[in-house]
Design a protein around this motif. Structure first.
Motif, PDB file in Angstrom:
ATOM      1  N   ARG A  26      65.537  68.985  25.997  1.00  0.00           N
ATOM      2  CA  ARG A  26      64.184  69.269  26.461  1.00  0.00           C
ATOM      3  C   ARG A  26      63.426  68.047  26.919  1.00  0.00           C
ATOM      4  O   ARG A  26      62.209  68.084  27.140  1.00  0.00           O
ATOM      5  CB  ARG A  26      63.404  69.961  25.338  1.00  0.00           C
ATOM      6  N   ASP A  38      59.125  69.244  26.204  1.00  0.00           N
ATOM      7  CA  ASP A  38      59.181  70.695  26.376  1.00  0.00           C
ATOM      8  C   ASP A  38      59.549  71.056  27.814  1.00  0.00           C
ATOM      9  O   ASP A  38      59.106  72.069  28.352  1.00  0.00           O
ATOM     10  CB  ASP A  38      57.839  71.323  25.994  1.00  0.00           C
ATOM     11  N   GLN A  40      61.489  72.528  30.846  1.00  0.00           N
ATOM     12  CA  GLN A  40      62.421  73.651  31.001  1.00  0.00           C
ATOM     13  C   GLN A  40      63.419  73.344  32.112  1.00  0.00           C
ATOM     14  O   GLN A  40      63.039  73.144  33.272  1.00  0.00           O
ATOM     15  CB  GLN A  40      61.632  74.913  31.339  1.00  0.00           C
TER      16      GLN A  40
END
Lengths: 205, 234
Positions: A26, A38, A40
């Motif tokens: 991540r 975080d 994606q």
């Protein structure tokens, strides 16, 4: 400095018994600086079709958008869900169109055939050369480490829960040996009737 | 191309709301040689009359029924030269699809693309509509398909239909003779009988062309095979 290791990151996919799994880290960073934990890299392209796009982050976003465009038009025109093999060919075509000024991503595709539920995985290089093996595919800045871990841990016909364990261990132990991958992990287990997404608790360094 | 000098379309509306050029194109189709298509439970048959104006014609050198992909075939009524262009374009579209998706083009997708092309020629500068109606047959995902494409760009899915000379009688004949459980052999038989309705002179394997499409794909029947079917109706 290689352009494919500017942002860092990795993706891998494995075949199991009646299921496939796809996992990634991540981290999003600019060379040695980590900017997000975080990010994606894996996108859902259909209820049983996922694509991971490790490489240059800007191209991760753009290729995902361009693919979504093509896929939506395909599904509207043909009134059917795309097969994973056909999607793989579409991605390959999209990348080769930019043969002499490529997108810096190395896609990893995992899915189940919408009719036969046959597991499917494929990976390709940045200009669309496809690779469709029977076991696992890896891509990213720690691809070598992922290859080693997968060779050691993978075996055929793993049940979904065992596949989860296998893919998680392969991912984590590989990206722990890479400075610019890691900072968290996400795993999707794709089965005929459900997709289970789990976040991994990892070393945050 | 003429359209460089003509920036306006030659196909324009009449006061009654019709596109007269398309009506005329349909008239050209109706004056052309008869063709028939029938969808059976396990395949599709295309049949057409090959009218030759002289006995000196070499009947088996040029074909009306053409393969577009291994699983899709096509026939026409109307102007032969226009047809040849459409066959070329359809084959190119099918190959383009293959290059992108590594998958054979579904029949309905090819029909849509060909029909779009035909429509373009009714709304572009300096060109005229195609003087053909096409019958396209195919097999994909385990079932047969039969479509008709008109000069206007409209397309229709049929269970059975006739085009060209005497098409009204042909369709009436098919309405009576068609049923959903026809096997491919019966469909070929019925197609021949439909053609026979408006046929001048005797039907032989030299003036009739038949193509079939089933699970194994599309193929044109050889004159010997056509002769066998003709013997059954005698």
């Amino acid at each position: 400095m290689s352009i494919l290791s500017y942002n860092g990151g990795c993706v891998l996919a494995m075949k199991g018994k009646g299921c496939v799994a796809i996992a990634s880290d991540r981290r999003f960073g600019v060379q040695t600086s980590t900017l997000a934990m975080d990010f994606q890299r894996i996108f859902e392209m259909g209820p049983h079709l996922y694509i991971g796009l490790p490489g240059l982050a800007t191209d991760t976003l753009t290729v995902h958008e361009r693919l979504r465009f093509r896929l939506n038009l395909y599904e509207l025109r043909e009134s059917r869900k795309i097969k994973p093999q056909t999607f793989s060919a579409m991605v390959s075509n999209l990348l080769y169109e930019r043969r002499f000024g490529p997108y810096f991503v190395e896609p990893v595709i995992a899915g189940l055939d919408p009719v036969t539920w046959e597991p499917f995985i494929s990976a390709m290089d940045l200009i669309g050369c496809p690779n469709m093996p029977e076991d696992f595919v890896v891509a990213g800045t720690c691809a070598e480490q992922l290859f080693g871990m997968c060779e050691a841990l993978w075996e055929p016909n793993l049940e979904p829960d065992d596949l989860f364990e296998t893919i998680s261990q392969a991912l984590m132990n590989a990206f722990d040996r890479d400075a610019i991958s890691g900072w968290g992990g996400v795993v999707h287990i794709i089965e005929k009737d459900k997709v289970t997404t789990r976040m991994l608790k990892t070393r945050m360094d | 191309m003429a359209s460089e000098r003509y920036s306006f379309s030659l196909t324009t509306f009449s006061p009654s709301g019709k596109l007269v050029q398309i009506e005329y194109a349909l008239a050209a189709v109706a004056a052309g040689a008869a063709s028939v298509g029938i969808k059976a439970a396990n395949g599709v048959v295309l049949a057409t009359e090959k009218k030759h104006r002289s006995i000196l014609y070499e009947e088996h050198s040029v074909h009306k029924i053409e393969m577009i992909t291994p699983k899709i075939g096509m026939v026409y009524s109307g102007m032969g030269p226009d047809y040849r262009l459409l066959v070329r374009q359809a084959r190119k579209m099918a190959q383009q699809y293959w290059v992108t998706y590594q998958e054979q083009i579904p029949t309905a997708q090819l029909v849509q693309r060909v029909a779009t092309l035909m429509q373009e020629y009714t709304q572009s500068g300096g060109v005229r509509p195609f003087g053909v109606s096409l019958l396209m047959c195919g097999w994909d995902e385990g079932r047969p398909y039969l479509f008709q494409c008109d000069p206007s760009g409209a397309y229709f899915a049929w269970k059975a239909t006739a085009m060209g000379k005497n098409y009204i009688n042909g369709k009436t004949f098919l309405e009576k003779r068609y049923n959903e459980d026809l096997e491919l052999d019966d469909a070929v038989h019925t197609a021949i009988l439909t053609l026979k309705e408006g046929f001048e002179g005797g039907m032989t394997e030299d003036n009739v062309e038949i193509g079939i499409c089933n699970e194994q794909g599309f193929r044109r029947l050889s004159p010997a095979e056509v002769k066998d079917y003709l013997a059954n109706i005698a």
